[in-house]
Scaffold this motif. Structure first.
Motif, PDB file in Angstrom:
ATOM      1  N   TYR A  67      36.551  73.145  59.804  1.00  0.00           N
ATOM      2  CA  TYR A  67      35.576  74.130  59.315  1.00  0.00           C
ATOM      3  C   TYR A  67      34.801  74.640  60.518  1.00  0.00           C
ATOM      4  N   CYS A  96      31.752  77.403  61.569  1.00  0.00           N
ATOM      5  CA  CYS A  96      30.702  78.259  61.033  1.00  0.00           C
ATOM      6  C   CYS A  96      30.870  79.688  61.536  1.00  0.00           C
ATOM      7  N   GLN A 143      36.404  79.187  57.273  1.00  0.00           N
ATOM      8  CA  GLN A 143      35.267  79.796  57.975  1.00  0.00           C
ATOM      9  C   GLN A 143      34.436  80.577  56.961  1.00  0.00           C
ATOM     10  N   ASN A 144      33.128  80.562  57.161  1.00  0.00           N
ATOM     11  CA  ASN A 144      32.230  81.289  56.258  1.00  0.00           C
ATOM     12  C   ASN A 144      31.730  82.573  56.906  1.00  0.00           C
ATOM     13  N   THR A 191      27.890  84.354  56.680  1.00  0.00           N
ATOM     14  CA  THR A 191      26.552  84.293  56.091  1.00  0.00           C
ATOM     15  C   THR A 191      26.100  85.719  55.792  1.00  0.00           C
ATOM     16  N   CYS A 222      27.240  76.377  53.850  1.00  0.00           N
ATOM     17  CA  CYS A 222      28.440  75.859  54.521  1.00  0.00           C
ATOM     18  C   CYS A 222      28.918  74.571  53.870  1.00  0.00           C
ATOM     19  N   GLN A 279      34.260  69.685  62.486  1.00  0.00           N
ATOM     20  CA  GLN A 279      33.211  70.658  62.170  1.00  0.00           C
ATOM     21  C   GLN A 279      32.870  71.352  63.476  1.00  0.00           C
ATOM     22  N   HIS A 295      21.664  73.111  62.079  1.00  0.00           N
ATOM     23  CA  HIS A 295      22.648  73.468  61.063  1.00  0.00           C
ATOM     24  C   HIS A 295      23.618  72.337  60.745  1.00  0.00           C
TER      25      HIS A 295
END
Length: 409
Positions: free
Chosen positions: A41, A43, A80-81, A83, A228, A243, A253
């Motif tokens: 994962y 960010c 992956q995110n 925001t 997340c 991570q 975070h």
């Protein structure tokens, strides 16, 4: 939300090495031995000003992780995110007099274009914070109902004391944590909090700002860290392999995210390794949107800079190092790209078998991309000086550089 198209990764003869990588939580190297499917994962961006060299350096590091794993014949489950709702995005939209959703869509589209140009392998799941809200709300409610969260004037906060492992990612003292919390989106000075470090899980609706149905939480929007966590747990589960993000994400975070997940599940750790890329500077300061000292991938592309040279500039620096962007580092990369392309354009050359293994060894050793580049430099120099008789060697080098370093020659 869709990601970007994947470039083909050439299959190489033989087998890649398992990865040893620096883990922030333990402060040293760890040997990763994922199962048949490696889980990672990373960010993603807050899409209000993308993609600067700091972003590119971070995603380049975790692209290398994927490539090392693929070379071991594993599959990679990469998440992956984005925001796509947060204070900086809303503030930029107000400043520019544009709709915040249009700004987010515009910058996310540009990010996709930059990632495609740089040959970054896409995530299997690319998830926006807004689309994750239906999964976030139940997690916040669970934390609240378990006594790990509390309400303050309509907002819901996580209690860091609910996780006995809190602090185990960054290993910072309380004073340093408080300072960084204030700098990086927290509100340690808000009266009424049980602990100044407690992060917000759900922000009650504010006038003039977007909000969503939060069930028993009321209308509002999610905090940064729980976003997340919800996405990672949904798609990867606990105990995933890596991570990742920039070093500025270690606290708060990743520290807060780990505690959220551990309090929710009762399991430890959230990730087997917390891996952080260094910061890229310009004119003596870290590149940041707040300072405005940014070099953008899209601007360089508009100026006609070959994306392969941009990628070689990133690869010339070890992913964990802090370094400075200058005209010279780009010029060096352009010259290196020219030398490499000239070398592989010949019909034969020195044997490349040892080179393939040297690159594999370098990348398996904490993603030592500068050592990998040096190895290719030496092969190209031998090609230039005396040539060779191996008809297949230039093709092998070209495929290896593409597969392991993401550079198309």
């Amino acid at each position: 939300m869709h990601a970007w198209p994947a470039s083909e990764v050439p299959a190489l003869p033989g087998q890649g090495r398992d990865l040893r990588i620096h883990d922030t939580a333990t402060g040293g190297p760890v040997s990763l031995d994922p199962g048949p499917v490696a889980r990672i994962y990373v960010c993603g961006i807050t899409p209000y000003d993308a993609t600067h060299m700091g972003h590119a350096a971070t995603y380049n590091a975790f692209d290398l992780v994927q490539r090392v794993w693929l070379d071991t014949k594993r599959q990679v489950h990469y998440v992956q995110n984005v925001t796509d709702v947060d204070d900086p995005l809303l503030e930029r939209a107000v400043r520019d007099g544009v709709d915040w959703t249009a700004l987010a869509e515009q910058e996310t589209a540009l990010f996709r274009e930059d990632m495609t140009a740089l040959r970054m392998l896409p995530p299997r799941h690319y998830i926006g914070a807004v689309e994750a809200i239906p999964g976030i709300v139940p997690l916040v409610e669970r934390l609240r109902d378990a006594g790990a969260a509390y309400e303050l004037e309509g907002d819901t906060y996580f209690s860091v004391e609910a996780d006995p492992h809190f602090g185990g990612v960054s290993h910072l003292d309380a004073t340093a944590m408080r300072l960084l919390s204030a700098e990086r989106g927290g509100d340690p000075d808000r009266p009424g909090k049980k602990n100044p470090l407690d992060p917000m899980l759900w922000m009650a609706a504010r006038e003039g700002e977007p909000s969503w149905d939060g069930g028993s939480l009321g209308r509002g929007r999610p905090g940064w860290h729980i976003e997340c966590v919800a996405i990672a747990l949904d798609h990867l589960g606990m105990g995933f392999d890596v991570q990742g993000g920039g070093s500025d994400l270690a606290f708060p975070h990743h520290e807060m995210g780990a505690s959220h997940a551990q309090a929710l599940t009762g399991e430890f750790p959230m990730a087997k390794a917390y891996v952080h890329a260094g910061m890229v500077g310009l004119d003596g300061e870290k590149m940041s949107k707040s300072k405005g000292n940014l070099v953008f991938v899209s601007q360089l592309r508009r100026e006609g800079v070959d994306p392969a040279a941009i990628r070689l500039t990133l690869l010339a620096h070890h992913y964990r190092s802090d370094w400075e962007w200058t005209d010279q580092v780009l010029e060096d990369a352009l010259a290196r790209l020219e030398r490499w392309r000239a070398a592989v354009s010949r019909p034969d050359g020195p044997s490349a078998e040892a080179l393939v293994e040297e690159i594999r060894e370098a990348l398996a050793d904490d993603l030592d991309s500068p050592a990998a580049l040096d190895a290719v430099d030496r092969w190209a120099a031998r090609q230039q000086e005396s040539g060779g008789t191996d008809i297949g060697a230039p093709g092998v080098v070209s495929r290896t550089v593409d597969a392991l370093l993401g550079v198309a020659l």
